[in-house]
Design an enzyme around this catalytic site. Structure first.
Site, PDB file in Angstrom:
ATOM      1  N   ARG A  58       0.813  -1.216   0.000  1.00 15.17           N
ATOM      2  CA  ARG A  58       0.000   0.000   0.000  1.00 15.17           C
ATOM      3  C   ARG A  58       0.849   1.270   0.000  1.00 15.17           C
ATOM      4  O   ARG A  58       0.610   2.184  -0.792  1.00 15.17           O
ATOM      5  CB  ARG A  58      -0.915  -0.002   1.240  1.00 15.17           C
ATOM      6  CG  ARG A  58      -2.150  -0.873   1.112  1.00 15.17           C
ATOM      7  CD  ARG A  58      -2.685  -1.315   2.479  1.00 15.17           C
ATOM      8  NE  ARG A  58      -1.712  -2.196   3.109  1.00 15.17           N
ATOM      9  CZ  ARG A  58      -1.653  -3.520   2.846  1.00 15.17           C
ATOM     10  NH1 ARG A  58      -2.508  -4.051   2.025  1.00 15.17           N
ATOM     11  NH2 ARG A  58      -0.734  -4.278   3.409  1.00 15.17           N
ATOM     12  N   THR A  59       1.842   1.344   0.889  1.00  7.31           N
ATOM     13  CA  THR A  59       2.622   2.576   1.001  1.00  7.31           C
ATOM     14  C   THR A  59       3.416   2.835  -0.275  1.00  7.31           C
ATOM     15  O   THR A  59       3.401   3.945  -0.815  1.00  7.31           O
ATOM     16  CB  THR A  59       3.566   2.511   2.212  1.00  7.31           C
ATOM     17  OG1 THR A  59       2.804   2.251   3.390  1.00  7.31           O
ATOM     18  CG2 THR A  59       4.315   3.822   2.384  1.00  7.31           C
ATOM     19  N   LYS A  86      26.794  -5.474  -3.582  1.00  7.96           N
ATOM     20  CA  LYS A  86      28.222  -5.513  -3.878  1.00  7.96           C
ATOM     21  C   LYS A  86      29.068  -4.928  -2.744  1.00  7.96           C
ATOM     22  O   LYS A  86      30.284  -4.844  -2.850  1.00  7.96           O
ATOM     23  CB  LYS A  86      28.512  -4.740  -5.168  1.00  7.96           C
ATOM     24  CG  LYS A  86      27.806  -5.290  -6.397  1.00  7.96           C
ATOM     25  CD  LYS A  86      28.112  -4.426  -7.620  1.00  7.96           C
ATOM     26  CE  LYS A  86      27.398  -4.940  -8.860  1.00  7.96           C
ATOM     27  NZ  LYS A  86      27.685  -4.081 -10.048  1.00  7.96           N
ATOM     28  N   ARG A 108      11.791   3.938   3.356  1.00  8.18           N
ATOM     29  CA  ARG A 108      11.331   2.963   4.353  1.00  8.18           C
ATOM     30  C   ARG A 108      12.506   2.071   4.715  1.00  8.18           C
ATOM     31  O   ARG A 108      13.214   1.579   3.837  1.00  8.18           O
ATOM     32  CB  ARG A 108      10.179   2.113   3.822  1.00  8.18           C
ATOM     33  CG  ARG A 108       9.856   0.923   4.735  1.00  8.18           C
ATOM     34  CD  ARG A 108       8.626   0.157   4.318  1.00  8.18           C
ATOM     35  NE  ARG A 108       7.427   0.882   4.696  1.00  8.18           N
ATOM     36  CZ  ARG A 108       6.217   0.317   4.776  1.00  8.18           C
ATOM     37  NH1 ARG A 108       6.060  -0.966   4.526  1.00  8.18           N
ATOM     38  NH2 ARG A 108       5.172   1.044   5.110  1.00  8.18           N
ATOM     39  N   HIS A 136       5.452   6.057  11.407  1.00  8.89           N
ATOM     40  CA  HIS A 136       4.960   5.911  10.024  1.00  8.89           C
ATOM     41  C   HIS A 136       4.002   7.088   9.793  1.00  8.89           C
ATOM     42  O   HIS A 136       2.780   6.927   9.810  1.00  8.89           O
ATOM     43  CB  HIS A 136       4.241   4.579   9.869  1.00  8.89           C
ATOM     44  CG  HIS A 136       3.964   4.179   8.455  1.00  8.89           C
ATOM     45  ND1 HIS A 136       4.102   5.032   7.384  1.00  8.89           N
ATOM     46  CD2 HIS A 136       3.550   2.992   7.927  1.00  8.89           C
ATOM     47  CE1 HIS A 136       3.777   4.396   6.269  1.00  8.89           C
ATOM     48  NE2 HIS A 136       3.451   3.153   6.580  1.00  8.89           N
TER      49      HIS A 136
END
Length: 307
Positions: A58-59, A86, A108, A136
């Site tokens: 959703r986000t 890497k 996030r 959030h």
């Protein structure tokens, strides 16, 4: 008001006036999604970078859609196929992304405080899309927007937040947002799923589901976050559902006008039974719809910060 902050890192640092400014701004952006052509040129020429180091549906999708509907260019970082595998550091990765002259970064990460740390290394505005168990902010903003839209106000309402509060960044952001706008918040869940510092938060505490919800205007169920648990904090999901889940029988405990909310994804049969999650009192999909409007508003507001 004139928005002064460069970043959106959490609701703890926002004033009630700033929160209301975002909510008010979202009204016009919600209307855009009802048009035949769901696009405006508000951010034409701007570039938004989505840096998601944790899974999201959703986000991430709503931020992508928000950027596209505002006509911004969009780039996505996929950690598993980036130079991080890497051995490149996160800070070097972000500095290289900034070198492409992106205008906003949406971040996030599983580590609490990571967006705050990142903001020290880049001049681009940072939007916190969830950091560990900390905050959030855009989820809480869309929740506040949904409550205000359905109830006509936030001040004076009673909101019961039920469940895994210990691991919930959504709960923390909502606690700050709701209380700053005048709501009363009661937390309810197993003792093992409450944070140690809960007594420092502006909330009431209950360990009894019936007591917590009986006068609530909003019942907000939280997902049990098994992926964040380092040890077993309750005996079983079945016992959790029996004590803190909302089923069709417990629905009778709620006031008739009480709304049911959940940030998603829903563990059906644990926090909510299917007939409750899909019932007329649940506004879960409306939360998703409003999330797009809120994230359009946030991108637009932060794109105009002088820097």
């Amino acid at each position: 008001m004139i928005w002064q902050k460069k970043n959106l890192l959490g609701l703890e640092e926002l004033t009630a006036e700033e929160i209301n400014f975002v909510l008010d701004s979202a009204d016009s952006f919600k209307e855009i999604s009802t048009r035949a052509i769901k696009k405006v040129p508000a951010l034409r020429g701007k570039t938004v970078a989505n840096l998601f180091f944790e899974p999201s549906t959703r986000t991430r999708m709503s931020f992508e859609l928000a950027a596209k509907r505002l006509s911004a260019d969009l780039v996505n970082l996929s950690p598993s196929s980036s130079s991080l595998v890497k051995g490149e550091t996160l800070i070097d990765t972000v500095k290289n992304i900034e070198a492409f002259k992106v205008d906003i970064m949406v971040v996030r990460h599983s580590v609490s405080g990571f967006p705050y740390c990142l903001s020290e290394f880049t001049d681009a505005p940072i939007i916190n899309a969830g950091d560990g168990a900390h905050e959030h902010p855009t989820q809480a903003l869309l929740d506040l927007y949904t409550i205000r839209e359905k109830k006509g106000k936030i001040s004076g309402l009673k909101v019961a937040i039920i469940g895994d509060i210990l691991h919930s960044r959504v709960a923390r952001s909502n606690i700050w947002g709701l209380t700053k706008l005048g709501a009363e918040v009661i937390l309810c869940g197993p003792l093992t799923l409450l944070p140690r510092e809960v007594d420092k938060l502006p909330v009431k505490i209950s360990f009894n589901f019936e007591e917590a919800v009986k006068e609530a205007d909003i019942v907000y169920l939280l997902r049990v976050q098994k992926e964040r648990e380092k040890r077993n904090l309750f005996p079983s999901l079945r016992e959790y559902a029996n004590l803190f889940g909302l089923n069709k029988y417990r629905l009778k405990l709620l006031k008739k006008e009480c709304l049911i909310m959940h940030p998603g994804p829903v563990n059906r049969g644990v926090e909510l039974d299917p007939e409750v999650a899909d019932g007329p009192r649940a506004v879960i999909l409306e939360q998703v719809t409003n999330g797009l409007a809120i994230r359009m508003a946030v991108l637009y507001i932060l794109s105009g910060v002088p820097r």
